[in-house]
Design a protein around this motif. Structure first.
Motif, PDB file in Angstrom:
ATOM      1  N   LYS A  19       4.301 -48.114  21.846  1.00  0.00           N
ATOM      2  CA  LYS A  19       3.043 -48.851  22.028  1.00  0.00           C
ATOM      3  C   LYS A  19       2.474 -48.691  23.438  1.00  0.00           C
ATOM      4  CE  LYS A  19       5.229 -53.283  23.286  1.00  0.00           C
ATOM      5  NZ  LYS A  19       5.386 -54.700  22.922  1.00  0.00           N
ATOM      6  N   LEU A  20       3.362 -48.560  24.438  1.00  0.00           N
ATOM      7  CA  LEU A  20       2.885 -48.477  25.819  1.00  0.00           C
ATOM      8  C   LEU A  20       2.174 -47.163  26.114  1.00  0.00           C
ATOM      9  CD1 LEU A  20       5.828 -50.104  27.816  1.00  0.00           C
ATOM     10  CD2 LEU A  20       3.780 -51.177  26.871  1.00  0.00           C
ATOM     11  N   MET A  21       2.368 -46.177  25.239  1.00  0.00           N
ATOM     12  CA  MET A  21       1.705 -44.877  25.426  1.00  0.00           C
ATOM     13  C   MET A  21       0.477 -44.732  24.525  1.00  0.00           C
ATOM     14  SD  MET A  21       3.164 -43.297  27.875  1.00  0.00           S
ATOM     15  CE  MET A  21       2.476 -41.647  27.623  1.00  0.00           C
ATOM     16  N   GLN A  22       0.102 -45.810  23.850  1.00  0.00           N
ATOM     17  CA  GLN A  22      -1.101 -45.770  23.018  1.00  0.00           C
ATOM     18  C   GLN A  22      -2.358 -45.774  23.893  1.00  0.00           C
ATOM     19  OE1 GLN A  22      -1.147 -45.574  19.534  1.00  0.00           O
ATOM     20  NE2 GLN A  22       1.053 -45.225  19.822  1.00  0.00           N
ATOM     21  N   ASP A  23      -3.423 -45.202  23.369  1.00  0.00           N
ATOM     22  CA  ASP A  23      -4.673 -45.116  24.126  1.00  0.00           C
ATOM     23  C   ASP A  23      -5.413 -46.446  24.119  1.00  0.00           C
ATOM     24  OD1 ASP A  23      -6.910 -43.335  25.359  1.00  0.00           O
ATOM     25  OD2 ASP A  23      -7.912 -44.490  23.786  1.00  0.00           O
ATOM     26  N   LEU A  24      -5.892 -46.837  25.298  1.00  0.00           N
ATOM     27  CA  LEU A  24      -6.733 -48.026  25.436  1.00  0.00           C
ATOM     28  C   LEU A  24      -7.886 -47.674  26.377  1.00  0.00           C
ATOM     29  CD1 LEU A  24      -7.267 -51.029  24.900  1.00  0.00           C
ATOM     30  CD2 LEU A  24      -5.782 -51.578  26.838  1.00  0.00           C
ATOM     31  N   GLY A  25      -9.004 -47.338  25.794  1.00  0.00           N
ATOM     32  CA  GLY A  25     -10.176 -47.002  26.592  1.00  0.00           C
ATOM     33  C   GLY A  25     -10.009 -45.771  27.458  1.00  0.00           C
ATOM     34  N   GLY A  26      -9.272 -44.772  26.962  1.00  0.00           N
ATOM     35  CA  GLY A  26      -9.139 -43.516  27.685  1.00  0.00           C
ATOM     36  C   GLY A  26      -7.912 -43.405  28.563  1.00  0.00           C
ATOM     37  N   LYS A  27      -7.128 -44.472  28.681  1.00  0.00           N
ATOM     38  CA  LYS A  27      -5.865 -44.434  29.412  1.00  0.00           C
ATOM     39  C   LYS A  27      -4.805 -45.136  28.577  1.00  0.00           C
ATOM     40  CE  LYS A  27      -7.900 -44.433  34.071  1.00  0.00           C
ATOM     41  NZ  LYS A  27      -7.891 -45.077  35.409  1.00  0.00           N
ATOM     42  N   THR A  28      -3.518 -44.879  28.889  1.00  0.00           N
ATOM     43  CA  THR A  28      -2.454 -45.518  28.119  1.00  0.00           C
ATOM     44  C   THR A  28      -2.346 -46.995  28.468  1.00  0.00           C
ATOM     45  OG1 THR A  28      -0.791 -44.975  29.792  1.00  0.00           O
ATOM     46  CG2 THR A  28      -1.114 -43.384  27.990  1.00  0.00           C
TER      47      THR A  28
END
Length: 242
Positions: A19-28
């Motif tokens: 989950k920590l490497m998922q994309d959130l607004g263009g960054k992990t």
């Protein structure tokens, strides 16, 4: 006081691996959390502590600071204790890696607990948020906390506490936000103490402190944020980010 922030970060989260490497607004997610913590300008240092080469490289390659755990750990506090043992610090604040909306005012309130505690009566401090939604109160993934008149924690539970036997009594329910501030000695003590039945039953590491008589000062905040524990949480976080 020398105060640092450490962000424990596991790659293989049980409910949402990676989950920590998922994309959130263009960054992990982990990069967002790290940057938000640095941006508060409250700390002498901010370090991600991880057991994962993937997360370590993600932070370092984006100009951040990270450390690799030497051992396997069951919880974030153990990971931080190993990391701070030989550091010259007074207080360490544990920011969860899955909370990219960590805000400055809440962290500042935690720091003030120690600044206003000259007799060192507080071992650690943490955050709580008033909740009223019945579904959230009864959700075992929402950890609840009850406190005494001076806001020291009495107990944490996945169950609704207090139990409303008398519906005419108005009580406030508080959700525990997993952001902790520790005196260095308190977290080193925690690392050496074995798990006891309450912690083992509820799977809540903060109960170890209470079972061994440590004092946890709770600080109320009105900032809910989003903890990313599930894919659904990630979708909520993406909408909030936009």
């Amino acid at each position: 006081m020398k105060i640092i922030s450490m962000i424990p970060a596991r790659y293989a989260a049980s409910r949402f691996p990676g989950k920590l490497m998922q994309d959130l607004g263009g960054k992990t997610v982990i990069t967002r959390t790290y940057e938000a913590t640095v941006a508060t300008n409250l700390f002498d240092d901010v370090i991600v502590v991880t057991d994962s080469d993937i997360i370590y490289n993600e932070i370092v390659n984006n100009g951040g600071k990270a450390m690799m755990s030497k051992k396997e750990h069951d919880c974030g506090s153990d990971r931080i204790a190993e990391a701070v043992e030989f550091l010259d610090i007074d207080v360490v604040i544990n920011v969860q890696g899955d909370e990219p909306f960590t805000d400055k005012e809440s962290l500042k309130k935690l720091i003030e607990v120690f600044e206003n505690d000259p007799n060192k009566e507080v071992d650690l401090a943490s955050l709580m948020v008033h909740i009223e939604d019945e579904e959230e109160i009864n959700n075992p993934n929402t950890v609840k906390v009850i406190v005494d008149q001076t806001n020291f924690a009495l107990y944490f539970s996945r169950s609704p506490i207090p139990y409303a036997r008398d519906k005419n009594v108005r009580v406030k329910y508080f959700k525990h936000k997993g952001v902790y501030a520790f005196r260095k000695q308190a977290i080193l003590d925690f690392y050496k103490l074995p798990m006891l039945p309450l912690e083992a039953s509820e799977k809540l590491e903060q109960l170890r402190y209470l079972e061994y008589g440590k004092r946890i000062k709770m600080v109320e905040t009105d900032v809910q944020g989003v903890e990313i524990d599930t894919p659904e949480d990630l979708e909520r976080a993406k909408k909030l980010w936009k």
